[in-house]
Write an enzyme that holds these catalytic residues in place. Structure first.
Site, mmCIF file in Angstrom:
data_model
loop_
_atom_site.group_PDB
_atom_site.id
_atom_site.type_symbol
_atom_site.label_atom_id
_atom_site.label_comp_id
_atom_site.label_asym_id
_atom_site.label_seq_id
_atom_site.Cartn_x
_atom_site.Cartn_y
_atom_site.Cartn_z
ATOM 1 N N TYR A 129 1.347 -1.381 -0.011
ATOM 2 C CA TYR A 129 -0.230 -0.254 0.022
ATOM 3 C C TYR A 129 0.696 1.161 -0.224
ATOM 4 O O TYR A 129 0.041 2.248 -0.275
ATOM 5 C CB TYR A 129 -0.880 0.181 1.091
ATOM 6 C CG TYR A 129 -2.454 -0.556 1.189
ATOM 7 C CD1 TYR A 129 -2.476 -2.280 -0.021
ATOM 8 C CD2 TYR A 129 -3.166 -0.297 0.922
ATOM 9 C CE1 TYR A 129 -3.642 -2.680 0.214
ATOM 10 C CE2 TYR A 129 -4.539 -1.105 0.209
ATOM 11 C CZ TYR A 129 -4.172 -2.246 0.156
ATOM 12 O OH TYR A 129 -5.912 -2.510 0.009
ATOM 13 N N LYS A 181 3.342 -14.884 3.302
ATOM 14 C CA LYS A 181 3.611 -15.793 2.278
ATOM 15 C C LYS A 181 4.872 -15.704 1.793
ATOM 16 O O LYS A 181 6.183 -14.639 0.705
ATOM 17 C CB LYS A 181 3.174 -14.275 0.938
ATOM 18 C CG LYS A 181 2.952 -15.599 0.064
ATOM 19 C CD LYS A 181 1.899 -16.130 -0.818
ATOM 20 C CE LYS A 181 2.380 -17.227 -1.740
ATOM 21 N NZ LYS A 181 1.760 -18.357 -2.044
ATOM 22 N N ASP A 215 -2.732 -18.526 1.194
ATOM 23 C CA ASP A 215 -3.404 -18.666 0.076
ATOM 24 C C ASP A 215 -3.601 -19.728 0.931
ATOM 25 O O ASP A 215 -5.572 -20.198 0.902
ATOM 26 C CB ASP A 215 -3.086 -19.048 -1.370
ATOM 27 C CG ASP A 215 -1.530 -19.584 -0.948
ATOM 28 O OD1 ASP A 215 -1.080 -19.687 0.077
ATOM 29 O OD2 ASP A 215 -1.019 -20.529 -1.608
ATOM 30 N N ASP A 239 -6.429 -6.932 3.345
ATOM 31 C CA ASP A 239 -7.403 -6.688 2.830
ATOM 32 C C ASP A 239 -8.484 -7.265 2.258
ATOM 33 O O ASP A 239 -10.009 -7.148 2.266
ATOM 34 C CB ASP A 239 -6.958 -5.578 1.556
ATOM 35 C CG ASP A 239 -7.756 -4.621 0.907
ATOM 36 O OD1 ASP A 239 -9.225 -4.370 2.122
ATOM 37 O OD2 ASP A 239 -7.672 -4.144 -0.111
HETATM 38 MG MG MG Z 1 -10.740 -2.951 1.329
#
Ligand code: MG
Ligand code: NAI
Length: 345
Positions: A129, A181, A215, A239
């Site tokens: 982000y 990850k 995942d 998110d």
């Molecule tokens: Mg969102």
């Protein structure tokens, strides 16, 4: 927390775009009926602010939050691709709101899943982000190659993981799952995983810990979500997983969020401005209502939060009143008025 002479708590209110004004109006009405302590300072943001002043995040809005340190915010529209940078992301950066708390709890039995009660703690300032992005032109294509760098720091990782464990201790939660990850993004999410494991040692015997690759975690959330209690993860994964978690409890209409920093906190719904249903008066206000509940608790009014949530539960399950996203027929205002009757009665 600031108090006025008559014991009120000054707080900034941003109505938001799309369904924002509809759901925010609902929340203000319900809080009034509940006898909430907030004295609203209404400010503008997003598309509504561009229309008024040409700036999606006006100085007056920032000054208000700097003063109140507390805000309730309707969803704000962000243009996809080009256009201005997300106001939501700018607010998190401006006030250093490093923790994004997103609880998902079943409020209506008989859905796809019963008895979901989990909390996603998302790092709110780092990761992908930071949007260090650029293109490399090839031939006559200016966007032939796109490059993005993420940034995770040991300091930022420690801060968010400590927040998650402290939250778990305070709220009687049993386990924190670190989601990463690090098998592929060995540096970017490796530093998060390493730091998280280190932090976890300080909570040994108080809160259990495990970790999952993102995942696999997404699949496990579908197969057996009850194994999760608190999930702590980096910005982008948080998110995505929080929208997924909202899906376990009836969708985006049911998902509140708190953006918390050391010196300010901004409360909002997980969902966006829902342009597809904006202006129709049919949006589900529950996400923002629950966010207001988190805000009440943050300001020290736990009993009001509990009354609010009991009221919502009553309207859903005894009154059987639900908005369209939950398969019902109630409008935003029909739901709101039923809730007002309940909480003021
Ligand atoms: Mg969102
Ligand atoms: P969205 O969350 O606005 O909508 C996704 C779907 O869920 C739509 O079908 C919508 O009708 C439904 N939905 C969302 N909230 C609902 C509610 N309260 N009641 C009933 N149905 C509801 O996501 P989308 O369409 O991807 O984004 C729209 C805009 O919102 C974009 O500009 C995006 O950047 C912005 N956004 C803003 C956020 C914020 O202010 N924190 C968060 C997420 C998106």
């Amino acid at each position: 927390m600031e108090r006025t002479s008559d014991g009120q708590v000054p707080a900034t209110l941003i109505m938001g775009d799309g369904i924002g004004p509809e759901v925010t109006e609902s929340v203000v009405q319900v809080l009034d009926a509940l006898g909430s302590p907030f004295a609203w300072d209404v400010q503008h943001g997003g598309l509504a602010a561009i229309d008024r002043s040409g700036d999606p995040l006006p100085g007056a809005t920032l000054e208000s939050i700097r003063r109140t340190r507390l805000a309730l915010k309707g969803p704000l529209t962000t243009p996809v691709g080009g256009g201005f940078r997300s106001v939501n992301v700018r607010l998190r950066e401006e006030f250093h709101l490093y923790a994004n708390l997103r609880p998902a709890r079943t409020m209506i039995p008989g859905g796809r899943y019963e008895d979901i009660d989990l909390v996603i703690v998302r790092e709110n300032l780092e990761g992908l982000y930071v949007a260090f992005e650029h293109y490399i032109p090839v031939g006559d294509d200016p966007h032939a190659v796109a490059i993005s760098s993420g940034v995770n720091t040991r300091e930022g990782s420690r801060r968010i993981v400590e927040f998650a464990f402290d939250y778990a201790v305070r709220n009687g939660r049993k386990k924190v799952t670190i989601v990463h990850k690090a098998n592929v993004l060995k540096a970017l999410t490796g530093v998060f995983l390493d730091t998280a494991r280190e932090v976890a040692k300080n909570y040994e015997g108080r809160v259990a810990v495990d970790d999952r690759i993102v995942d696999a975690c997404a699949m496990q959330l579908v197969l057996n979500p009850w194994q999760f209690d608190v999930i702590v993860t980096t910005n982008l994964f948080g998110d995505i997983l929080s929208d997924q978690a909202a899906g376990l409890v009836g969708g985006l209409g049911m998902a509140p969020g708190a953006n918390v920093g050391l010196h300010a906190a901004i409360f909002e719904a997980v969902h966006g401005s829902a342009p597809d249903i904006a202006g129709k008066g049919i949006a589900n206000p529950t996400s923002l209502l629950m966010a207001a509940g988190l805000m009440l608790e943050h300001a020290g009014f736990m009993e009001l939060r509990q009354r609010l949530e009991k009221g919502i539960d009553h309207v859903f399950n005894t009154g059987k009143l639900r908005t369209g996203d939950l398969g019902g027929k109630a409008s935003t205002q029909e739901f709101t008025q039923a809730l007002i009757q309940r909480v003021s009665g």
